[in-house]
Design a protein around this motif. Structure first.
Motif, PDB file in Angstrom:
ATOM      1  N   UNK A  14       0.834  -1.201   0.000  1.00  0.00           N
ATOM      2  CA  UNK A  14       0.000   0.000   0.000  1.00  0.00           C
ATOM      3  C   UNK A  14       0.871   1.254   0.000  1.00  0.00           C
ATOM      4  N   UNK A  15       1.881   1.293   0.845  1.00  0.00           N
ATOM      5  CA  UNK A  15       2.754   2.460   0.947  1.00  0.00           C
ATOM      6  C   UNK A  15       3.516   2.718  -0.357  1.00  0.00           C
ATOM      7  N   UNK A  16       4.101   1.677  -0.914  1.00  0.00           N
ATOM      8  CA  UNK A  16       4.910   1.842  -2.118  1.00  0.00           C
ATOM      9  C   UNK A  16       4.064   2.232  -3.327  1.00  0.00           C
ATOM     10  N   UNK A  17       2.946   1.547  -3.517  1.00  0.00           N
ATOM     11  CA  UNK A  17       2.088   1.882  -4.653  1.00  0.00           C
ATOM     12  C   UNK A  17       1.516   3.292  -4.517  1.00  0.00           C
ATOM     13  N   UNK A  18       1.238   3.714  -3.294  1.00  0.00           N
ATOM     14  CA  UNK A  18       0.722   5.065  -3.073  1.00  0.00           C
ATOM     15  C   UNK A  18       1.741   6.111  -3.508  1.00  0.00           C
ATOM     16  N   UNK A  19       3.004   5.907  -3.158  1.00  0.00           N
ATOM     17  CA  UNK A  19       4.047   6.851  -3.568  1.00  0.00           C
ATOM     18  C   UNK A  19       4.241   6.837  -5.081  1.00  0.00           C
ATOM     19  N   UNK A  20       4.221   5.650  -5.664  1.00  0.00           N
ATOM     20  CA  UNK A  20       4.464   5.547  -7.102  1.00  0.00           C
ATOM     21  C   UNK A  20       3.276   6.030  -7.932  1.00  0.00           C
ATOM     22  N   UNK A  21       2.106   6.104  -7.321  1.00  0.00           N
ATOM     23  CA  UNK A  21       0.957   6.645  -8.038  1.00  0.00           C
ATOM     24  C   UNK A  21       1.157   8.146  -8.294  1.00  0.00           C
ATOM     25  N   UNK A  22       1.844   8.805  -7.398  1.00  0.00           N
ATOM     26  CA  UNK A  22       2.094  10.241  -7.536  1.00  0.00           C
ATOM     27  C   UNK A  22       3.052  10.542  -8.686  1.00  0.00           C
ATOM     28  N   UNK A  23       4.145   9.764  -8.740  1.00  0.00           N
ATOM     29  CA  UNK A  23       5.135   9.930  -9.804  1.00  0.00           C
ATOM     30  C   UNK A  23       6.161   8.809  -9.717  1.00  0.00           C
ATOM     31  N   UNK A  24       6.913   8.645 -10.783  1.00  0.00           N
ATOM     32  CA  UNK A  24       7.980   7.648 -10.808  1.00  0.00           C
ATOM     33  C   UNK A  24       9.056   8.059  -9.809  1.00  0.00           C
ATOM     34  N   UNK A  25       9.658   7.063  -9.179  1.00  0.00           N
ATOM     35  CA  UNK A  25      10.693   7.330  -8.172  1.00  0.00           C
ATOM     36  C   UNK A  25      11.772   6.254  -8.236  1.00  0.00           C
ATOM     37  N   UNK A  59       5.167  -9.347 -10.396  1.00  0.00           N
ATOM     38  CA  UNK A  59       3.722  -9.609 -10.486  1.00  0.00           C
ATOM     39  C   UNK A  59       2.994  -8.554 -11.320  1.00  0.00           C
ATOM     40  N   UNK A  60       3.744  -7.606 -11.853  1.00  0.00           N
ATOM     41  CA  UNK A  60       3.176  -6.664 -12.800  1.00  0.00           C
ATOM     42  C   UNK A  60       2.554  -5.408 -12.219  1.00  0.00           C
ATOM     43  N   UNK A  61       2.834  -5.091 -10.960  1.00  0.00           N
ATOM     44  CA  UNK A  61       2.288  -3.874 -10.352  1.00  0.00           C
ATOM     45  C   UNK A  61       3.154  -2.643 -10.620  1.00  0.00           C
ATOM     46  N   UNK A  83      -2.190  -2.294 -13.887  1.00  0.00           N
ATOM     47  CA  UNK A  83      -2.516  -3.380 -12.940  1.00  0.00           C
ATOM     48  C   UNK A  83      -2.204  -2.955 -11.500  1.00  0.00           C
ATOM     49  N   UNK A  84      -1.114  -2.224 -11.323  1.00  0.00           N
ATOM     50  CA  UNK A  84      -0.734  -1.733 -10.008  1.00  0.00           C
ATOM     51  C   UNK A  84      -1.736  -0.723  -9.469  1.00  0.00           C
ATOM     52  N   UNK A  85      -2.277   0.117 -10.352  1.00  0.00           N
ATOM     53  CA  UNK A  85      -3.287   1.094  -9.938  1.00  0.00           C
ATOM     54  C   UNK A  85      -4.554   0.397  -9.470  1.00  0.00           C
ATOM     55  N   UNK A  86      -4.925  -0.674 -10.156  1.00  0.00           N
ATOM     56  CA  UNK A  86      -6.100  -1.459  -9.721  1.00  0.00           C
ATOM     57  C   UNK A  86      -5.830  -2.097  -8.362  1.00  0.00           C
ATOM     58  N   UNK A  87      -4.618  -2.611  -8.187  1.00  0.00           N
ATOM     59  CA  UNK A  87      -4.262  -3.230  -6.912  1.00  0.00           C
ATOM     60  C   UNK A  87      -4.230  -2.196  -5.799  1.00  0.00           C
ATOM     61  N   UNK A  93      -8.838  -0.195  -0.030  1.00  0.00           N
ATOM     62  CA  UNK A  93     -10.103  -0.714   0.483  1.00  0.00           C
ATOM     63  C   UNK A  93      -9.858  -1.657   1.667  1.00  0.00           C
ATOM     64  N   UNK A  94      -8.895  -2.542   1.507  1.00  0.00           N
ATOM     65  CA  UNK A  94      -8.564  -3.475   2.586  1.00  0.00           C
ATOM     66  C   UNK A  94      -8.045  -2.728   3.812  1.00  0.00           C
TER      67      UNK A  94
END
Length: 114
Positions: A14-25, A59-61, A83-87, A93-94
């Protein structure tokens, strides 16, 4: 206050995908941003972060690519995939369900949620 690694481990994706949703890092940037935003509660070591990023890539996220940073040094950047955005939506939600349930147990049913 030192946080149990089990608690952090359950929220790493959750933490990593949240940061990467903002921008590439790149990796070290992720580590610094986690520390800064959490007031040093989340202190990842490279040996902990990179295996998780590789798992997310497998896993393609996330996807990685090489690019030159501001200092002209080539770095490996990570970006979230479709796929990562969907995850990430599912992870959020979880987390919401989990955290509300923990608060109900810890504080009782009458506790108001922020």
């Amino acid at each position: 206050m030192k946080i149990d690694k089990g608690l952090v481990g359950g929220s790493t994706i959750l933490l990593l995908l949240s940061l990467l949703q903002e921008r590439d890092r790149y990796g070290y940037e992720i580590i610094r941003e986690l520390e800064t935003r959490s007031d040093n509660t989340f202190q990842f070591k490279e040996g902990t972060l990179y295996p998780v990023l590789h798992k997310l890539e497998n896993i393609g996220y996330v996807e990685s690519y090489l690019s030159k940073g501001d200092a002209g040094r080539e770095r490996k950047y990570y970006q979230i995939t479709k796929r990562g955005k969907k995850q990430l939506i599912e992870e959020k939600r979880q987390w919401e369900t989990f955290s509300k349930s923990v608060e109900k147990v810890v504080y009782g049913d009458d506790h108001e949620f922020a």
